[in-house]
Scaffold this active site. Structure first.
Site, short mmCIF file in Angstrom:
data_model
loop_
_atom_site.label_atom_id
_atom_site.label_comp_id
_atom_site.label_asym_id
_atom_site.label_seq_id
_atom_site.Cartn_x
_atom_site.Cartn_y
_atom_site.Cartn_z
N PRO A 252 0.86 -1.20 0.00
CA PRO A 252 0.00 0.00 0.00
C PRO A 252 0.89 1.24 0.00
O PRO A 252 1.65 1.46 0.93
CB PRO A 252 -0.78 -0.11 1.31
CG PRO A 252 -0.44 -1.43 1.90
CD PRO A 252 0.80 -1.94 1.26
N ASP A 428 6.02 2.32 1.77
CA ASP A 428 5.17 1.15 2.00
C ASP A 428 4.50 1.34 3.36
O ASP A 428 5.14 1.26 4.40
CB ASP A 428 6.05 -0.10 1.99
CG ASP A 428 5.24 -1.38 2.13
OD1 ASP A 428 4.06 -1.29 2.55
OD2 ASP A 428 5.77 -2.46 1.81
N HIS A 429 3.20 1.56 3.32
CA HIS A 429 2.50 1.92 4.55
C HIS A 429 2.34 0.74 5.51
O HIS A 429 1.95 0.90 6.66
CB HIS A 429 1.11 2.50 4.21
CG HIS A 429 0.65 3.55 5.19
ND1 HIS A 429 1.21 3.72 6.43
CD2 HIS A 429 -0.31 4.50 5.10
CE1 HIS A 429 0.60 4.71 7.07
NE2 HIS A 429 -0.33 5.20 6.27
N ARG A 430 2.69 -0.46 5.02
CA ARG A 430 2.66 -1.59 5.95
C ARG A 430 3.77 -1.44 6.98
O ARG A 430 3.63 -1.87 8.12
CB ARG A 430 2.88 -2.91 5.19
CG ARG A 430 1.74 -3.28 4.28
CD ARG A 430 2.10 -4.51 3.46
NE ARG A 430 3.28 -4.30 2.65
CZ ARG A 430 3.78 -5.21 1.81
NH1 ARG A 430 3.19 -6.37 1.69
NH2 ARG A 430 4.84 -4.95 1.09
#
Lengths: 459, 379
Positions: A252, A428-430
């Site tokens: 994401p 990467d929003h993870r």
């Protein structure tokens, strides 16, 4: 004895089965000499020039640049005695049995290592005087019905309609699964593999083109008179597409922007250029951006990490392999500088310069493209302010660096013309929360706003 | 002219090397190294011209082989392009009684031994096993396994000593060829140990062409290769491998030491492989073009040509004639390679034992009978 000789693609390495025509160096009608370079061919091992096997006049070129040709298939026809009047129309391929790249017993192509690809069914030589042999040597054995399908036109010069398939569709189990996954009916796919079998590429091609097509043969780079051009998806383009899709739909992405006054950085660059140790190094704004990213990554190590879904881990790296996106003639590639955080500024400048030059020359080795951990894309070179970059697979952050423009800017309470650029950071929003991403981007910006002061306070 | 341990000029590797002809074609009369050995050559004009002819001929024959491979007539070829001087210089330094152990790239040495250049083509065309009588030609078979020929040479050299064919000016010397990559092999180091300990009449001739396929020299060694010899107890020397005169002088001296009972020498001929490792290799994937360009300026042929021209030893018509002769030789070689017959299947059993063996003879008979059982087999 024909004087038009066909030259078949030989096995250029050891046990190769195919080669891609990169470029023709001659055209039909050209008079050529023995050993004159005629064509560039790229195999799995090397890109090489093939010298003409005979002198004469080129009468036919069988495959355009871009075509992938099987070893043993004709690629060019040469009239070896053009002064002797019109040539006969039955070209006799110069295919001496047993020659490397030529036909070998049993319908195989002779290659140096192993047996090479098979293009026909094996036919046993008849044993003499055996009761089990129903035919005599005088009557040639009619080929069994299935064999008609698999004689893959070894001397057929032009790609014509594919052979009509009579039996069941041939495809390996993984290809069948792929077809099922993609909703492709194998019966409607033209097989290009051995014995007319359907290959993975055939299925993917069928899936990517219109579902309704039934009789059109997909050929490389076809111009069919309409105002559309069809470019085969391969090479760097294919890889780029796969990487982008893999990345965009697994990680994401969040992108943040920061506009910064880089006037001091530009002045610092001028000072660097004047220093003797940088005399032979290329000192560019990209160098300072790279330095900024490396320093900021040291302050926020989590940015330099990757998501390992299989092991359920986040892998934080103690080294930065700094990727630099480069537009080359062959497409986008992102070679990286290994362990860039350990380099001095001068070493970094030299490494950047080398990386860009090698990339432009198209000679970046695969090892330079593997293992990147953090990347920069310099969209500024195209005159663009910024963008939302997509992460290279396996990386957690990529910085877009825009063009540097003289811009009215509030500086010390007054409007001044300053050198300003916009940074865009995708992450990467993870792994990276908004706070961490913002701090990292802020630090990159802080360095570029005042490199000297930040260096003094951070290091 | 210059006289000293190392010579003036550019692009000389750290530690220097023996050079008698600069890349610009300037002759250096003699070079004396730290151990007091002086190297020089004393060629007549005719001998200088013949060296030039050798260099051009071996390069031209090599280029024909490269073309034949690309045309599907050879399975593979290892080009000597760039290493002509190292091979011709050392090959011409051999005396008739000396024995050479080549790798698979010593086409120039083979040529200098007076052997028909077609001899190794059967191997690369796959029509024979690359076997020939090493004693007849004083030139061992081409050896594909990296470095193993250094052990064969070591054993042979020990045999020379045991036969008492050493210790005089007409003694026999042995030369073992190998590359920079081979120096990392166990075999080569074993050969060094044995030859040093037994003081064998052998010259280890390393053509350092800077790459072991794609692996650069700095992945083989932390010291210049010639310095390794010291650890094994015999002298090592580095020579400009693109200088045919220096290579000749250094090799001749080392061979004469060996034949006189003075033991082994390691020669590092500092050169560069201008082409691919073999026809299956793509050097652009691991070398940068500027490096290749810089070595072009050190070309072995152009420097000798410059020297011959400046000294008025040869004129344009000579050079043109040499090119034409080499071209004719290459085309003749092409025709003969294309005419090489395929072997009979039963040839498989030849050369297994020098004088046959009951078991192999039985297998041959059974196979011959089996072959004859097919229609149209002519048996």
């Amino acid at each position: 004895m024909s004087r038009i000789k066909e030259f078949n693609l030989p096995d250029l390495g050891e046990g190769l089965t195919e080669g891609e025509i990169l470029a023709w160096l001659v055209k039909v009608g050209d008079t050529i000499e023995l050993n004159q370079p005629i064509v560039e061919v790229e195999t799995a091992k090397a890109a090489v020039e093939i010298p003409a096997k005979w002198g004469g006049v080129v009468t036919r070129i069988f495959h355009e640049a871009g075509a992938v040709v099987e070893v043993g298939r004709p690629i060019i026809a040469i009239d070896t005695d053009p002064t002797a009047g019109p040539a006969g129309t039955s070209p006799e391929g110069e295919t001496e049995a047993g020659l490397i790249g030529g036909p070998a017993p049993g319908g195989r192509t002779a290659v140096l290592v192993g047996y090479g690809p098979k293009t026909t069914t094996a036919k046993r030589r008849p044993r003499s005087g055996t009761a089990t042999a129903p035919t005599t040597a005088a009557t040639p054995t009619p080929p069994p019905a299935a064999a008609a399908v698999v004689v893959a036109a070894p001397v057929e010069p032009a790609p014509v309609a594919p052979p009509v398939r009579t039996g069941p569709v041939l495809a390996k189990p993984p290809v069948r699964k792929l077809a099922r996954d993609l909703g492709v009916d194998l019966a409607g796919v033209n097989g290009t593999g051995p014995l007319g079998s359907v290959t993975r590429d055939d299925v993917q091609l069928a899936a990517s083109t219109s579902r309704t097509r039934t009789e059109t043969v997909p050929a490389p780079s076809v111009s069919d008179g309409s105002r559309e051009q069809r470019i085969p998806i391969k090479g760097v383009r294919k890889l780029t597409a796969a990487n982008m899709v893999a990345s965009a739909f697994t990680a994401p992405h969040v992108t943040e922007f920061l506009t910064v006054d880089v006037t001091r950085s530009m002045k610092a660059l001028e000072k660097l250029k004047a220093r003797p140790e940088f005399a032979d190094a290329r000192v560019s704004p990209l160098l300072l951006v790279a330095k900024a990213v490396l320093l900021a990554a040291k302050r926020h190590p989590m940015v330099n990490s990757s998501w390992s879904g299989e092991t359920g881990e986040i892998v934080v790296k103690d080294y930065v392999n700094l990727g630099i996106a480069a537009a080359t003639e062959r497409g986008l590639i992102v070679p990286n500088i290994k362990d860039a955080g350990r380099l001095s500024l001068r070493e970094l400048a030299v490494a950047l310069d080398t990386l860009v030059k090698v990339a432009k020359s198209g000679k970046t080795p695969p090892s330079d493209m593997a293992g990147g951990t953090l990347s920069i894309t310099n969209v500024g070179v195209f005159g663009i302010d910024t963008g939302t970059p997509i992460l290279p697979p396996g990386e957690s952050a990529i910085l877009a660096f825009g063009v540097i423009r003289p811009t009215p800017w509030v500086h010390k309470g007054k409007i001044k013309v300053r050198q300003v650029t916009t940074l865009g950071l995708s992450f990467d929003h993870r792994i990276i929360d908004g706070e961490l991403g913002s701090k990292f981007l802020r630090d990159v910006g802080a360095f570029l706003t005042d490199p000297e002061a930040t260096l003094l306070s951070w290091t | 002219m210059a006289k000293g341990e190392s010579v003036a000029g550019t692009d000389i590797p750290p530690g220097g090397f023996v050079q008698l002809l600069t890349p610009d074609g300037e002759r250096i009369d003699s070079v004396t190294t730290a151990d007091g050995t002086t190297y020089s050559v004393d060629f007549t004009d005719e001998e200088f011209r013949e060296l030039y002819r050798d260099l051009v001929t071996v390069r031209r024959l090599d280029s024909e082989a490269v073309a034949l491979q690309r045309q599907g007539e050879l399975g593979i070829w290892a080009s000597l392009l760039g290493q002509e001087a190292a091979q011709v210089g050392s090959g011409r330094a051999l005396r008739p009684q000396d024995m050479a152990f080549p790798t698979y790239r010593e086409h120039g040495v083979l040529y200098c031994r007076g052997i028909d250049p077609i001899m190794p083509f059967g191997l690369f065309r796959g029509v024979d096993q690359g076997g020939w009588d090493a004693n007849e030609f004083k030139f061992n078979q081409y050896t594909i396994v990296i470095g193993s020929q250094t052990l064969h040479a070591t054993g042979y050299a020990m045999g020379v000593t045991m036969d008492g064919r050493t210790g005089s000016a007409d003694g026999e010397a042995v030369i073992a060829y190998f590359g920079d990559g081979a120096t990392s092999q166990g075999e080569v180091n074993e050969a060094f140990v044995w030859s040093g300990v037994f003081n064998s009449p052998i010259v280890f001739f390393c053509q350092n062409n800077q790459y072991a396929i794609s692996e650069p020299l700095e992945r083989q060694t932390r010291v210049p290769l010639y310095q390794r010899a010291g650890g094994y107890g015999f002298p090592g020397i580095r020579v400009d491998g693109n200088d045919v005169l220096a290579t000749y002088a250094v090799t001749r001296a080392a061979l004469d030491n060996a034949r006189n009972g003075q033991g082994p020498t390691l020669i590092e001929a500092y050169t560069y492989r201008m082409g691919a490792h073999t026809s299956s290799d793509d050097p652009t994937r691991y070398r940068i073009s500027s490096e290749v360009e810089s070595w072009k300026a050190k070309d072995p042929i152009s420097r000798l040509r410059a020297f011959l021209t400046k000294q008025k030893i040869a004129k344009k018509d000579f050079f043109a004639q040499v090119d034409e002769d080499a071209n004719r030789k290459a085309l003749d070689l092409r025709e003969r390679v294309l005419a090489m017959p395929d072997p009979e299947p039963v040839a498989l059993f030849d050369h297994v034992y020098p004088h046959g063996s009951p078991e192999v003879d039985a297998q041959r008979a059974a196979f011959t009978e089996y072959q004859a059982s097919f229609e149209g087999s002519g048996h």
